[in-house]
Design a protein around this motif. Sequence first.
Motif, PDB file in Angstrom:
ATOM      1  N   SER A 117      20.257  21.992  14.836  1.00  0.00           N
ATOM      2  CA  SER A 117      18.858  22.366  14.055  1.00  0.00           C
ATOM      3  C   SER A 117      18.782  21.763  12.020  1.00  0.00           C
ATOM      4  CB  SER A 117      17.913  23.727  13.671  1.00  0.00           C
ATOM      5  OG  SER A 117      18.485  23.951  15.368  1.00  0.00           O
ATOM      6  N   LEU A 118      19.391  22.389  11.246  1.00  0.00           N
ATOM      7  CA  LEU A 118      19.907  21.933   9.800  1.00  0.00           C
ATOM      8  C   LEU A 118      19.905  20.406   9.314  1.00  0.00           C
ATOM      9  CD1 LEU A 118      20.329  22.663   7.130  1.00  0.00           C
ATOM     10  CD2 LEU A 118      22.425  22.931   7.621  1.00  0.00           C
ATOM     11  N   PHE A 119      20.338  19.759  10.387  1.00  0.00           N
ATOM     12  CA  PHE A 119      20.778  18.323   9.903  1.00  0.00           C
ATOM     13  C   PHE A 119      19.149  18.199  10.210  1.00  0.00           C
ATOM     14  CE2 PHE A 119      25.141  18.487  11.333  1.00  0.00           C
ATOM     15  CZ  PHE A 119      25.942  19.243   9.862  1.00  0.00           C
ATOM     16  N   LEU A 120      18.328  17.837  11.603  1.00  0.00           N
ATOM     17  CA  LEU A 120      17.360  17.370  11.792  1.00  0.00           C
ATOM     18  C   LEU A 120      16.854  18.159  10.843  1.00  0.00           C
ATOM     19  CD1 LEU A 120      17.322  18.201  15.571  1.00  0.00           C
ATOM     20  CD2 LEU A 120      17.519  16.380  14.249  1.00  0.00           C
ATOM     21  N   LYS A 121      16.665  19.113  10.053  1.00  0.00           N
ATOM     22  CA  LYS A 121      15.549  19.096   8.883  1.00  0.00           C
ATOM     23  C   LYS A 121      15.322  18.739   7.589  1.00  0.00           C
ATOM     24  CE  LYS A 121      16.192  23.491   7.232  1.00  0.00           C
ATOM     25  NZ  LYS A 121      16.182  25.212   6.525  1.00  0.00           N
ATOM     26  N   GLU A 171       5.971  17.309   4.253  1.00  0.00           N
ATOM     27  CA  GLU A 171       4.625  17.680   4.598  1.00  0.00           C
ATOM     28  C   GLU A 171       4.798  18.228   6.851  1.00  0.00           C
ATOM     29  OE1 GLU A 171       4.323  13.257   4.733  1.00  0.00           O
ATOM     30  OE2 GLU A 171       5.578  14.314   3.576  1.00  0.00           O
ATOM     31  N   ASP A 172       5.982  17.874   6.750  1.00  0.00           N
ATOM     32  CA  ASP A 172       6.561  17.803   8.495  1.00  0.00           C
ATOM     33  C   ASP A 172       6.580  19.378   8.697  1.00  0.00           C
ATOM     34  OD1 ASP A 172       6.271  15.751   9.357  1.00  0.00           O
ATOM     35  OD2 ASP A 172       7.833  15.099   8.264  1.00  0.00           O
ATOM     36  N   THR A 173       5.894  20.149   8.205  1.00  0.00           N
ATOM     37  CA  THR A 173       5.605  21.890   8.105  1.00  0.00           C
ATOM     38  C   THR A 173       6.296  22.546  10.043  1.00  0.00           C
ATOM     39  OG1 THR A 173       3.386  22.462   8.278  1.00  0.00           O
ATOM     40  CG2 THR A 173       4.938  22.270   6.100  1.00  0.00           C
ATOM     41  N   GLN A 174       5.532  21.762  10.784  1.00  0.00           N
ATOM     42  CA  GLN A 174       5.388  22.322  12.209  1.00  0.00           C
ATOM     43  C   GLN A 174       7.259  22.450  12.373  1.00  0.00           C
ATOM     44  OE1 GLN A 174       3.740  24.209  14.011  1.00  0.00           O
ATOM     45  NE2 GLN A 174       5.419  24.340  15.997  1.00  0.00           N
ATOM     46  N   LEU A 175       7.812  21.026  12.685  1.00  0.00           N
ATOM     47  CA  LEU A 175       8.725  20.451  12.552  1.00  0.00           C
ATOM     48  C   LEU A 175       9.968  21.252  12.040  1.00  0.00           C
ATOM     49  CD1 LEU A 175       8.087  16.403  13.142  1.00  0.00           C
ATOM     50  CD2 LEU A 175       8.452  18.132  15.270  1.00  0.00           C
ATOM     51  N   ILE A 176       9.331  21.082  10.186  1.00  0.00           N
ATOM     52  CA  ILE A 176      11.018  22.375   9.783  1.00  0.00           C
ATOM     53  C   ILE A 176      10.952  23.927  10.372  1.00  0.00           C
ATOM     54  CG2 ILE A 176      11.195  23.387   7.851  1.00  0.00           C
ATOM     55  CD1 ILE A 176      10.099  20.710   6.425  1.00  0.00           C
ATOM     56  N   ASN A 177       9.706  24.295  11.011  1.00  0.00           N
ATOM     57  CA  ASN A 177       9.556  25.694  11.280  1.00  0.00           C
ATOM     58  C   ASN A 177      10.336  25.255  12.946  1.00  0.00           C
ATOM     59  OD1 ASN A 177       8.393  26.464   9.761  1.00  0.00           O
ATOM     60  ND2 ASN A 177       6.108  26.338  10.032  1.00  0.00           N
ATOM     61  N   GLU A 178      10.377  24.404  13.788  1.00  0.00           N
ATOM     62  CA  GLU A 178      10.729  24.723  14.781  1.00  0.00           C
ATOM     63  C   GLU A 178      12.294  24.428  14.499  1.00  0.00           C
ATOM     64  OE1 GLU A 178       9.182  23.058  18.078  1.00  0.00           O
ATOM     65  OE2 GLU A 178       7.642  21.689  16.181  1.00  0.00           O
TER      66      GLU A 178
END
Length: 272
Positions: free
Chosen positions: A24-28, A34-41
């Motif tokens: 989860s950390l590496f993907l973030k 601007e990818d706030t939704q993906l960052i939140n997920e």
Amino acid sequence: MPEVFVVRSLDEIRFWSRIMKEHSLFLKLGFRCEDTQLINEANYYYKLFEGIEQRAHAFTVNTDAQTIRQFNVEVSTAASYIWAFKRKLLGLILTCQLPGANNFPLLVDHTSREANYFRNRLIELNEGKLEPVQDAIIDENVFFLRIMADHAKFISHLLDPSERKLVQQANDFSHDFDQLLFQARDLDSMRPQSQTGPILTQFLDQNRVSVKSLRDFKKAAKDLIDACKIKSIIHPLLADHVFREAERFLAIIDMFEATLTGKPAVFAEQHH
């Protein structure tokens, strides 16, 4: 045996929940600002698996088997959800909807394969339907040899191009593990005739030699990264992450060899 079921379940969850948390950390880290939704997920899954990891360490070998069975169901469901998140992300990347982001498609696919493996392990444990050892040897090696080949490729691409010697070493490991994976798939297609004691023992011995070499390379790279002695964009935690997975593979090889040679097969808890 209830105690064996509990030990093996907790071992799987303690190891793989940490891996899922780190994914989860590496993907973030690879997302754009601007990818706030993906960052939140990604943050959601980090906290989810962090909580699972903490709970797994709070249980002991004396925990009631039914409690662990229920925990396995809960964790396998969480693994299914993060798998779906990773596959969604892979689709976004491959359809060019995240231009400029820094997650390799193969890395996202790699992390989804590990989530699927984790989920399936827990389901198998709960159902008591573990494979015969001859099948498990081939299947586990096919899975982990590909994981190791992927790691070598990621290291090669995340090192600075000026680190020519290390890049070449990583490429050599990539080639070596690709060949081992092809051999494993050949054994797979020759089943059940290929599943003799001597052939499987040689298979494990050969793989162990290469995995130990890669493990040592990862450890050396990790130490160099920690000491800021090489140029790369490899996160120090990622270096440790891939090292731990090589250690895991070696422990599995040792367990299989103990079973083949008639020694007691003890699935000992590892340091996580």
